[in-house]
Design a protein around this motif. Sequence first.
Motif, PDB file in Angstrom:
ATOM      1  N   TRP A 101       1.258  -1.117  -0.502  1.00  0.00           N
ATOM      2  CA  TRP A 101       0.568   0.574   0.004  1.00  0.00           C
ATOM      3  C   TRP A 101       1.142   0.992  -0.281  1.00  0.00           C
ATOM      4  CZ3 TRP A 101       0.364   3.421   3.878  1.00  0.00           C
ATOM      5  CH2 TRP A 101      -0.956   4.591   4.021  1.00  0.00           C
ATOM      6  N   ARG A 102       1.804   1.215   0.750  1.00  0.00           N
ATOM      7  CA  ARG A 102       2.659   2.635   1.079  1.00  0.00           C
ATOM      8  C   ARG A 102       3.365   2.827  -0.314  1.00  0.00           C
ATOM      9  NH1 ARG A 102       5.115   5.453   5.221  1.00  0.00           N
ATOM     10  NH2 ARG A 102       5.679   7.055   3.975  1.00  0.00           N
ATOM     11  N   THR A 103       3.709   1.494  -0.630  1.00  0.00           N
ATOM     12  CA  THR A 103       5.094   1.939  -2.200  1.00  0.00           C
ATOM     13  C   THR A 103       4.347   2.602  -3.343  1.00  0.00           C
ATOM     14  OG1 THR A 103       4.574   0.068  -2.534  1.00  0.00           O
ATOM     15  CG2 THR A 103       6.612   0.947  -1.936  1.00  0.00           C
ATOM     16  N   ARG A 104       2.703   1.773  -3.356  1.00  0.00           N
ATOM     17  CA  ARG A 104       1.661   2.461  -4.328  1.00  0.00           C
ATOM     18  C   ARG A 104       1.513   3.726  -3.775  1.00  0.00           C
ATOM     19  NH1 ARG A 104      -1.767  -1.219  -2.803  1.00  0.00           N
ATOM     20  NH2 ARG A 104      -3.277   0.265  -1.910  1.00  0.00           N
ATOM     21  N   ILE A 105       1.249   4.495  -2.654  1.00  0.00           N
ATOM     22  CA  ILE A 105       0.541   5.220  -2.767  1.00  0.00           C
ATOM     23  C   ILE A 105       1.868   6.040  -2.946  1.00  0.00           C
ATOM     24  CG2 ILE A 105       0.278   6.665  -1.142  1.00  0.00           C
ATOM     25  CD1 ILE A 105      -2.395   5.720  -1.613  1.00  0.00           C
ATOM     26  N   ILE A 106       3.083   6.118  -3.109  1.00  0.00           N
ATOM     27  CA  ILE A 106       4.176   6.187  -3.488  1.00  0.00           C
ATOM     28  C   ILE A 106       4.233   7.012  -4.371  1.00  0.00           C
ATOM     29  CG2 ILE A 106       6.958   7.618  -3.013  1.00  0.00           C
ATOM     30  CD1 ILE A 106       6.598   5.851  -0.467  1.00  0.00           C
ATOM     31  N   TYR A 107       4.229   5.977  -5.307  1.00  0.00           N
ATOM     32  CA  TYR A 107       4.535   5.705  -6.859  1.00  0.00           C
ATOM     33  C   TYR A 107       3.335   6.202  -7.429  1.00  0.00           C
ATOM     34  CZ  TYR A 107       5.496   3.464 -10.899  1.00  0.00           C
ATOM     35  OH  TYR A 107       5.349   2.612 -12.674  1.00  0.00           O
ATOM     36  N   THR A 108       1.997   6.315  -7.275  1.00  0.00           N
ATOM     37  CA  THR A 108       1.092   6.519  -8.694  1.00  0.00           C
ATOM     38  C   THR A 108       0.775   8.189  -8.106  1.00  0.00           C
ATOM     39  OG1 THR A 108      -0.753   5.505  -6.622  1.00  0.00           O
ATOM     40  CG2 THR A 108       0.003   3.789  -8.361  1.00  0.00           C
ATOM     41  N   THR A 109       0.976   8.906  -7.321  1.00  0.00           N
ATOM     42  CA  THR A 109       0.874  10.048  -6.342  1.00  0.00           C
ATOM     43  C   THR A 109       1.416  10.574  -6.815  1.00  0.00           C
ATOM     44  OG1 THR A 109      -0.201   9.384  -4.206  1.00  0.00           O
ATOM     45  CG2 THR A 109       0.488  12.043  -4.366  1.00  0.00           C
ATOM     46  N   ASN A 110       2.746  10.251  -7.273  1.00  0.00           N
ATOM     47  CA  ASN A 110       4.134  11.179  -7.781  1.00  0.00           C
ATOM     48  C   ASN A 110       4.078  11.095  -9.686  1.00  0.00           C
ATOM     49  OD1 ASN A 110       5.997  12.776  -5.627  1.00  0.00           O
ATOM     50  ND2 ASN A 110       5.268  10.777  -4.908  1.00  0.00           N
ATOM     51  N   LEU A 111       3.751  10.014  -9.523  1.00  0.00           N
ATOM     52  CA  LEU A 111       3.546   9.890 -11.847  1.00  0.00           C
ATOM     53  C   LEU A 111       1.933  10.630 -12.027  1.00  0.00           C
ATOM     54  CD1 LEU A 111       5.699   7.621 -11.281  1.00  0.00           C
ATOM     55  CD2 LEU A 111       4.908   6.693 -13.093  1.00  0.00           C
ATOM     56  N   ARG A 112       0.948  10.229 -11.152  1.00  0.00           N
ATOM     57  CA  ARG A 112      -0.200  11.421 -11.305  1.00  0.00           C
ATOM     58  C   ARG A 112       0.135  12.318 -11.614  1.00  0.00           C
ATOM     59  NH1 ARG A 112      -3.461   6.178  -8.952  1.00  0.00           N
ATOM     60  NH2 ARG A 112      -3.672   4.977 -10.608  1.00  0.00           N
ATOM     61  N   THR A 113       0.844  12.965 -10.222  1.00  0.00           N
ATOM     62  CA  THR A 113       0.764  14.915 -10.217  1.00  0.00           C
ATOM     63  C   THR A 113       1.705  14.917 -11.266  1.00  0.00           C
ATOM     64  OG1 THR A 113       2.260  14.410  -8.491  1.00  0.00           O
ATOM     65  CG2 THR A 113       0.254  14.487  -7.836  1.00  0.00           C
ATOM     66  N   SER A 114       2.808  14.741 -11.512  1.00  0.00           N
ATOM     67  CA  SER A 114       3.822  14.773 -12.412  1.00  0.00           C
ATOM     68  C   SER A 114       3.314  14.925 -14.046  1.00  0.00           C
ATOM     69  CB  SER A 114       4.833  14.051 -11.979  1.00  0.00           C
ATOM     70  OG  SER A 114       4.904  12.905 -12.482  1.00  0.00           O
ATOM     71  N   TYR A 115       2.500  13.561 -14.108  1.00  0.00           N
ATOM     72  CA  TYR A 115       1.936  13.876 -15.375  1.00  0.00           C
ATOM     73  C   TYR A 115       0.540  15.413 -15.850  1.00  0.00           C
ATOM     74  CZ  TYR A 115      -1.398  12.154 -18.765  1.00  0.00           C
ATOM     75  OH  TYR A 115      -1.568  11.866 -20.550  1.00  0.00           O
TER      76      TYR A 115
END
Length: 242
Positions: A101-115
């Motif tokens: 869960w924690r790694t998914r939050i870090i990964y997806t949050t940063n990829l989606r916001t940067s996109y």
Amino acid sequence: MADDLSAVFAQPFAEQLAYFSQKLALPSEHWDDLIAAGHDRGFIVAGAMKENLVADLKAAIQTAIDEGKTIQWFRDEFENIVQKRGWTGWLGEDSTGGTAWRTRIIYTTNLRTSYSAGRYAQMTDPEVLASRPYWRYVHRSREHPRLSHKAWHNTVLPAQDPWFNTHFTPNGFGCKCLIEAINEREMKRMGKAQPDTAPDDGTYQHVVKRTGEVVTLPVGIQYGWDYAPGQSVAEDIRRMAR
């Protein structure tokens, strides 16, 4: 990555890369030590208090964006970084599910916001605004959709409408919605003779548990997400991407 943006994440573009690269890696105790547009200039991971730890995590996300790396790749890097820097006591550490869960939050949050920030910089370029002056809200969640976001699907407004100051995507953790720039012909193909009226769903009050602060937010927008990623740095990002 096991969601419908995997193909998008695998194709980074100049503005997305520029947005994330200009962020400063900052130690933080809580996820909301930076709030809203503060994330345009800073990168944090809640509980990561050592500068070298945060720098390593940022570098891993930068590589994930630059090279279209999968979430499994990031999870392996995360494990290596945590061991290397001796980081313990972080939320999710105590179970396999918690770590996932924690790694998914870090990964997806940063990829989606940067996109989204990269697209914001592109879509607010004066030449693009002249040719594609309308923005369309696109709801993409297939499982457990937020009903308010689903109701906004295909809402078309002028790009300068203030509604986008708080509703530019993503609108919360896990939100997969997007904003798409369209022209008048495309709007009319949707059966719209003119732009819509901005939705008015009212507001609600969120109490920040650790401080007791009461924050008023638009209905459908999660605490900390009532901003347009990249808005405060759009000109800088366009300049860096040239």
